[in-house]
Design an enzyme around this catalytic site. Structure first.
Site, PDB file in Angstrom:
ATOM      1  N   HIS A 187      46.274  66.251  66.078  1.00 53.05           N
ATOM      2  CA  HIS A 187      47.176  66.885  67.045  1.00 53.05           C
ATOM      3  C   HIS A 187      46.828  68.348  67.303  1.00 53.05           C
ATOM      4  O   HIS A 187      46.914  68.822  68.422  1.00 53.05           O
ATOM      5  CB  HIS A 187      48.621  66.790  66.556  1.00 53.05           C
ATOM      6  CG  HIS A 187      49.212  65.441  66.739  1.00 53.05           C
ATOM      7  ND1 HIS A 187      50.311  64.999  66.047  1.00 53.05           N
ATOM      8  CD2 HIS A 187      48.853  64.414  67.535  1.00 53.05           C
ATOM      9  CE1 HIS A 187      50.599  63.773  66.424  1.00 53.05           C
ATOM     10  NE2 HIS A 187      49.720  63.395  67.311  1.00 53.05           N
ATOM     11  N   ARG A 294      44.125  53.097  81.376  1.00 52.73           N
ATOM     12  CA  ARG A 294      44.057  52.197  80.207  1.00 52.73           C
ATOM     13  C   ARG A 294      45.486  51.885  79.765  1.00 52.73           C
ATOM     14  O   ARG A 294      46.061  52.634  78.973  1.00 52.73           O
ATOM     15  CB  ARG A 294      43.293  52.859  79.067  1.00 52.73           C
ATOM     16  CG  ARG A 294      41.795  53.027  79.288  1.00 52.73           C
ATOM     17  CD  ARG A 294      41.145  53.661  78.064  1.00 52.73           C
ATOM     18  NE  ARG A 294      39.707  53.512  78.022  1.00 52.73           N
ATOM     19  CZ  ARG A 294      38.835  54.463  78.360  1.00 52.73           C
ATOM     20  NH1 ARG A 294      39.267  55.629  78.774  1.00 52.73           N
ATOM     21  NH2 ARG A 294      37.529  54.228  78.260  1.00 52.73           N
ATOM     22  N   ARG A 330      44.171  49.028  84.890  1.00 53.12           N
ATOM     23  CA  ARG A 330      43.554  47.930  84.148  1.00 53.12           C
ATOM     24  C   ARG A 330      44.630  47.190  83.365  1.00 53.12           C
ATOM     25  O   ARG A 330      45.426  47.817  82.667  1.00 53.12           O
ATOM     26  CB  ARG A 330      42.505  48.490  83.184  1.00 53.12           C
ATOM     27  CG  ARG A 330      41.889  47.426  82.302  1.00 53.12           C
ATOM     28  CD  ARG A 330      40.726  47.980  81.533  1.00 53.12           C
ATOM     29  NE  ARG A 330      41.152  48.742  80.360  1.00 53.12           N
ATOM     30  CZ  ARG A 330      40.300  49.351  79.543  1.00 53.12           C
ATOM     31  NH1 ARG A 330      38.999  49.321  79.797  1.00 53.12           N
ATOM     32  NH2 ARG A 330      40.736  50.006  78.496  1.00 53.12           N
ATOM     33  N   GLU A 430      31.559  44.530  82.135  1.00 54.18           N
ATOM     34  CA  GLU A 430      31.251  45.181  80.855  1.00 54.18           C
ATOM     35  C   GLU A 430      30.711  44.212  79.819  1.00 54.18           C
ATOM     36  O   GLU A 430      30.570  44.564  78.649  1.00 54.18           O
ATOM     37  CB  GLU A 430      32.498  45.908  80.317  1.00 54.18           C
ATOM     38  CG  GLU A 430      33.737  45.033  80.195  1.00 54.18           C
ATOM     39  CD  GLU A 430      34.965  45.802  79.697  1.00 54.18           C
ATOM     40  OE1 GLU A 430      34.823  46.894  79.144  1.00 54.18           O
ATOM     41  OE2 GLU A 430      36.079  45.271  79.855  1.00 54.18           O
ATOM     42  N   ASN A 453      30.715  51.604  78.281  1.00 54.46           N
ATOM     43  CA  ASN A 453      30.961  51.699  76.830  1.00 54.46           C
ATOM     44  C   ASN A 453      30.765  50.336  76.187  1.00 54.46           C
ATOM     45  O   ASN A 453      30.106  50.204  75.151  1.00 54.46           O
ATOM     46  CB  ASN A 453      32.373  52.203  76.546  1.00 54.46           C
ATOM     47  CG  ASN A 453      32.676  53.510  77.251  1.00 54.46           C
ATOM     48  OD1 ASN A 453      31.764  54.189  77.691  1.00 54.46           O
ATOM     49  ND2 ASN A 453      33.939  53.846  77.373  1.00 54.46           N
ATOM     50  N   ASP A 454      31.368  49.327  76.817  1.00 58.57           N
ATOM     51  CA  ASP A 454      31.203  47.979  76.291  1.00 58.57           C
ATOM     52  C   ASP A 454      29.907  47.336  76.763  1.00 58.57           C
ATOM     53  O   ASP A 454      29.266  46.606  76.009  1.00 58.57           O
ATOM     54  CB  ASP A 454      32.395  47.096  76.691  1.00 58.57           C
ATOM     55  CG  ASP A 454      33.566  47.282  75.741  1.00 58.57           C
ATOM     56  OD1 ASP A 454      33.320  47.343  74.522  1.00 58.57           O
ATOM     57  OD2 ASP A 454      34.710  47.375  76.201  1.00 58.57           O
ATOM     58  N   ARG A 464      29.882  49.591  69.029  1.00 60.60           N
ATOM     59  CA  ARG A 464      29.960  50.940  69.628  1.00 60.60           C
ATOM     60  C   ARG A 464      30.502  51.992  68.677  1.00 60.60           C
ATOM     61  O   ARG A 464      30.358  53.187  68.919  1.00 60.60           O
ATOM     62  CB  ARG A 464      30.767  50.905  70.930  1.00 60.60           C
ATOM     63  CG  ARG A 464      32.222  50.536  70.771  1.00 60.60           C
ATOM     64  CD  ARG A 464      32.830  50.186  72.129  1.00 60.60           C
ATOM     65  NE  ARG A 464      33.682  51.244  72.657  1.00 60.60           N
ATOM     66  CZ  ARG A 464      34.470  51.109  73.723  1.00 60.60           C
ATOM     67  NH1 ARG A 464      34.477  49.980  74.404  1.00 60.60           N
ATOM     68  NH2 ARG A 464      35.217  52.098  74.138  1.00 60.60           N
ATOM     69  N   CYS A 501      33.547  53.354  85.088  1.00 58.43           N
ATOM     70  CA  CYS A 501      34.570  54.102  84.361  1.00 58.43           C
ATOM     71  C   CYS A 501      34.202  54.300  82.892  1.00 58.43           C
ATOM     72  O   CYS A 501      34.993  54.829  82.122  1.00 58.43           O
ATOM     73  CB  CYS A 501      35.926  53.424  84.481  1.00 58.43           C
ATOM     74  SG  CYS A 501      35.917  51.716  83.928  1.00 58.43           S
TER      75      CYS A 501
HETATM   76  C1  PEP Z   1      34.171  50.631  78.913  1.00 55.40           C
HETATM   77  O1  PEP Z   1      34.057  49.668  78.169  1.00 55.40           O
HETATM   78  O2  PEP Z   1      33.219  51.261  79.405  1.00 55.40           O
HETATM   79  C2  PEP Z   1      35.511  51.115  79.282  1.00 55.40           C
HETATM   80  C3  PEP Z   1      35.674  52.044  80.204  1.00 55.40           C
HETATM   81  O3  PEP Z   1      36.591  50.608  78.626  1.00 55.40           O
HETATM   82  P1  PEP Z   1      37.023  50.965  77.123  1.00 55.40           P
HETATM   83  O4  PEP Z   1      36.258  52.180  76.711  1.00 55.40           O
HETATM   84  O5  PEP Z   1      38.486  51.165  77.198  1.00 55.40           O
HETATM   85  O6  PEP Z   1      36.619  49.725  76.391  1.00 55.40           O
HETATM   86 MG    MG Z   2      35.695  48.304  77.737  1.00 57.01          MG
END
Ligand code: PEP
Ligand code: MG
Length: 570
Positions: A187, A294, A330, A430, A453-454, A464, A501
Site C-alpha cells: 500500500h 479487468r 472483459r 491470448e 501476457n498470456d 508467466r 491490451c
Molecule cells: C493478457 O493476458 O495479456 C491480458 C491482458 O490479460 P491478463 O494479464 O489479465 O491475463
Molecule cells: Mg490474459
C-alpha cells in the site's frame, strides 16, 4: 550505493528524515477489574476509529477515493466484532491489560495472514499490525509520528511505512521515500505512486546505514539509494532529476492531441483499468477510452459475489465517465491461479491450463455469467460498452457466449429494460489455439484484443510468473511475433478492429513493430499513454515496414530486441 526495489519513478534529492515509532513495551500486566479494563479498551477503540476516519477523509481529498479505501479497510478490521470480541475475552478471561490482549490477538491474525501465499493477504498482515500499534499508542498516550510537519526536501527513511503514516505525507515537502521492508505492490508503494513521490523499498538494513539529516539521493526508477553523495554524484542525479521532470512536463503537450501517425493512420490509444476509480487517471492522461476493464477486481477482496446491481453500477460509472468513448469490458477472468475463496473452487493441478475464465463462466452460467452479462447489457445503454470474452480456445466457446448474450437480450426486451442492441462482442486472443484459428474466429466476432501476457506464456509454454524460466518469457521471441502478426493480419482481412491490451502494447520497442503490422488499438496503464502517443505520432507506418521486415528476419529474441533497441534509440 544501496539497491532496493523500484517502487515509484523519479529522482529524489534531500535530507534524510528518519521515521521511528516510539518503542512501546507491552507486558502481560494483570488488571484488578476486567470489566473496567474492557471499558478502557472500548474507549481506545473509539478513539482509534475516529482517528482512522479522519485519515480516510484526509486521503480522499489529498490523493483520491481509491487510496482512501485503504483506511476504510482499516476501519473494517477495527470494527470486526470477531476480533474485538476476542480481545475483550482475553482481557476478562486472563485479567490482562488491553495493550497485551491487543498484542496477542492482533499478532495471531497478522501472522495468519502473513503465512498465506497471497499478496493481498500479506497486505492484510501489514494493515493488522498497523491498527494494533495505533490502538496501543492511544492506550499509552504515545503520539504517532508526525509526518505531516516534515520540513521541505525531506527524504523519509523508515523500516516500513504504514498506510496511516503515508496518509499524513505532505507531497510538497517530501521528495523521496526509502524503506527497509515492503514491495512494489504494498500500500505504501501504491500511495507513493499516487502522490508521484519517488520511492525505493526493500533496501536491506537501510535504517542502520542512514543517519537523520544525511544527504540522500534516490532513483525510484532504478531502485538505487546513495547516502552522502559526492559532488560528482550529486551533479549527475540533479541532472537526471531535471531530465525526468522535463520529460514529464513535455509529455503534457500531448494531452488533447489526436493519436495519428505521420502518414495519417488513426490509432486508438486507450487504458487498462481494474475498477471505476481508475477512471480519474484515464482522464488525467487523456486516454481515448478503455481497452480492458479487468472485471475480476470487482470480485476480489470481498467475501461474497458482487450482485448484478453492484456490477451494473460499476460498469455504468465507467461508461458515463467516458461519455460515449469505447469501453471494452472483459467478462470474468478468474479461476486457476486467481483464487476467490467464496466461490468454492477446487485447487487446480495446472492452474494456467485449468478451470478458468470462459471455461468456468460457461460452466456456471446461471449463478456467475448471466448476472454479469445482464449487468453489462443494462450498462450499455449509458455509453460505449463492448463485451470481451477472455481465454478463448475454440469456436464453441464463442458461440455459446454469444448465445447467452442473445438470450439475455431477449430477457431484457421482455422486461422492457434498455440496452444497446448493436453492442459489439469481441474476444481476447491470448492462446496458441486462438492465434492459429484467428482467420476463422475473426468471422465470428466484432473485434480482437491480443493479450500478449498470456499469449507469450502459452506460445512459449512458460509460466508467466516463474522467475527461474523468465528468460523464455519474451514477446520478442520470433514465435510470439509471428503469432501477433498473424492475428493482426487475419483481423484486418476480415475487416474487424484489432487491439492489444497485454503489457507489450506500451513497450517502446514493440510499438514500431505493432504499428507496422497494422494494429488499430493500443491499451495500457494510463500513465503510459502520453509517452506512447509521443512515440506513435512520431512514426510513419509506411517507413516502419522495412524495420518490421528486418526484425522478422532474425531467429532469436535477443537479436530482435537488440535490433529494436538500436532502432528506437537512434
Ligand atoms: C493478457 O493476458 O495479456 C491480458 C491482458 O490479460 P491478463 O494479464 O489479465 O491475463
Ligand atoms: Mg490474459
Amino acid at each position: 550505493m544501496y539497491k532496493g526495489t523500484n517502487a515509484s519513478a523519479g529522482i529524489g534529492i534531500g535530507k534524510a528524515a528518519i521515521i521511528k515509532e516510539v518503542e512501546m513495551v507491552i507486558r502481560p500486566d494483570k488488571v484488578a477489574n476486567g470489566q473496567t479494563e474492557v471499558e478502557r479498551f472500548r474507549d481506545a477503540l473509539s478513539e482509534t476509529v475516529a482517528q482512522t476516519k479522519a485519515l480516510a477523509e484526509d486521503l480522499a481529498t489529498k490523493v483520491g477515493e481509491k487510496e482512501a479505501e485503504i483506511m476504510q479497510g482499516h476501519l473494517m478490521l477495527l470494527l470486526d466484532p470477531m476480533m474485538t470480541g476476542e480481545i475483550e475475552s482475553a482481557i476478562t478471561g486472563e485479567s490482562v491489560c488491553s495493550e497485551y490482549a491487543i498484542e496477542t490477538v492482533c499478532t495471531t491474525y497478522a501472522d495468519m495472514f502473513a503465512s498465506m501465499d497471497d499478496e493481498l493477504m500479506q497486505q492484510r498482515a501489514t494493515d493488522m499490525r498497523d491498527i494494533k500499534t495505533r490502538m496501543q499508542q492511544v492506550l499509552q498516550g504515545v503520539k504517532p509520528v508526525d509526518i505531516a510537519s516534515l520540513p521541505e526536501n525531506s527524504i523519509i527513511v523508515a523500516k516500513d511505512l504504514t498506510p496511516s503514516m503515508t496518509a499524513g505525507i505532505n507531497p510538497a515537502h517530501v521528495t523521496g521515500i526509502v524503506t527497509e521492508l515492503g514491495g512494489k505492490t504494498s500500500h505504501s508503494a501504491i500511495l507513493a505512486r499516487a502522490l508521484e513521490i519517488p520511492a525505493v523499498v526493500a533496501v536491506n538494513g537501510v535504517m542502520d546505514k542512514i543517519q537523520d539529516g544525511d544527504s540522500v539521493v534516490l532513483d525510484g526508477s532504478e531502485g538505487v539509494v546513495i547516502v552522502n553523495p559526492t559532488d560528482v554524484q550529486m551533479a549527475e542525479y540533479t541532472a537526471k532529476r531535471d531530465v525526468f521532470l522535463q520529460e514529464k512536463k513535455d509529455l503534457e503537450r500531448f494531452i488533447g492531441m489526436p493519436t495519428v501517425t505521420k502518414d495519417g493512420v488513426h490509432i486508438e490509444l486507450v487504458a487498462n483499468i481494474g475498477n471505476p476509480d481508475d477512471l480519474a487517471k484515464v482522464l488525467q492522461y487523456d486516454g481515448e477510452g478503455v481497452g480492458l476493464f479487468r472485471t475480476e477486481f470487482l470480485f476480489m477482496d470481498r467475501t461474497s459475489m458482487p450482485t448484478e446491481e453492484e456490477q451494473f453500477e460499476a460498469y455504468k460509472k465507467v461508461a458515463v465517465g467516458l461519455s460515449g468513448k469505447p469501453v471494452i469490458i472483459r467478462t470474468l477472468d478468474i479461476g486457476g491461479d486467481k483464487e476467490i475463496p467464496y466461490m468454492g473452487l477446487a485447487k487446480d493441478e495446472n492452474p494456467f491450463l485449468g478451470y478458468r475464465a470462459i471455461r468456468l463462466c460457461l460452466d456456471r452460467k446461471e449463478d456467475i455469467y448471466r448476472p454479469q452479462i445482464r449487468a453489462l447489457l443494462r450498462a450499455s445503454a449509458f455509453g460505449g460498452i463492448k463485451i470481451m470474452v477472455p481465454m478463448i480456445t475454440c469456436l464453441d466457446e464463442i458461440r455459446e457466449a454469444k448465445a447467452l448474450i442473445e438470450d439475455v437480450k431477449k430477457e431484457l426486451d421482455k422486461e422492457g429494460i434498455a440496452y444497446n442492441k448493436d453492442i459489439q462482442v469481441g474476444i481476447m486472443v491470448e492462446t496458441a489455439a486462438a492465434s492459429l484459428m484467428a482467420d476463422v474466429f475473426a468471422k465470428e466476432v466484432d473485434f480482437f484484443s491480443i493479450g500478449t501476457n498470456d499469449l507469450t506464456q502459452y506460445t512459449m509454454s512458460v509460466d508467466r510468473g516463474n522467475e527461474k524460466i523468465s528468460y523464455l518469457y519474451s514477446t520478442f521471441n520470433p514465435a510470439v511475433l509471428r503469432s501477433i502478426r498473424n492475428i493482426i493480419t487475419c483481423a484486418r482481412e476480415a475487416g474487424i478492429m484489432v487491439g492489444m491490451c497485454g503489457e507489450a502494447a506500451s513497450d517502446p520497442m514493440m510499438i514500431p513493430l505493432l504499428l507496422a503490422f497494422g494494429l488499430n488499438e493500443f491499451s495500457m496503464s494510463a500513465s503510459a499513454i502520453l509517452k506512447s502517443r509521443k512515440m506513435i505520432t512520431g512514426y510513419s507506418t509506411e517507413d516502419l515496414q522495412a524495420v518490421a521486415e528486418k526484425a522478422m528476419s532474425f531467429t532469436t529474441a535477443k537479436e530482435v530486441e537488440a535490433y529494436m533497441k538500436e532502432f528506437v534509440n537512434q
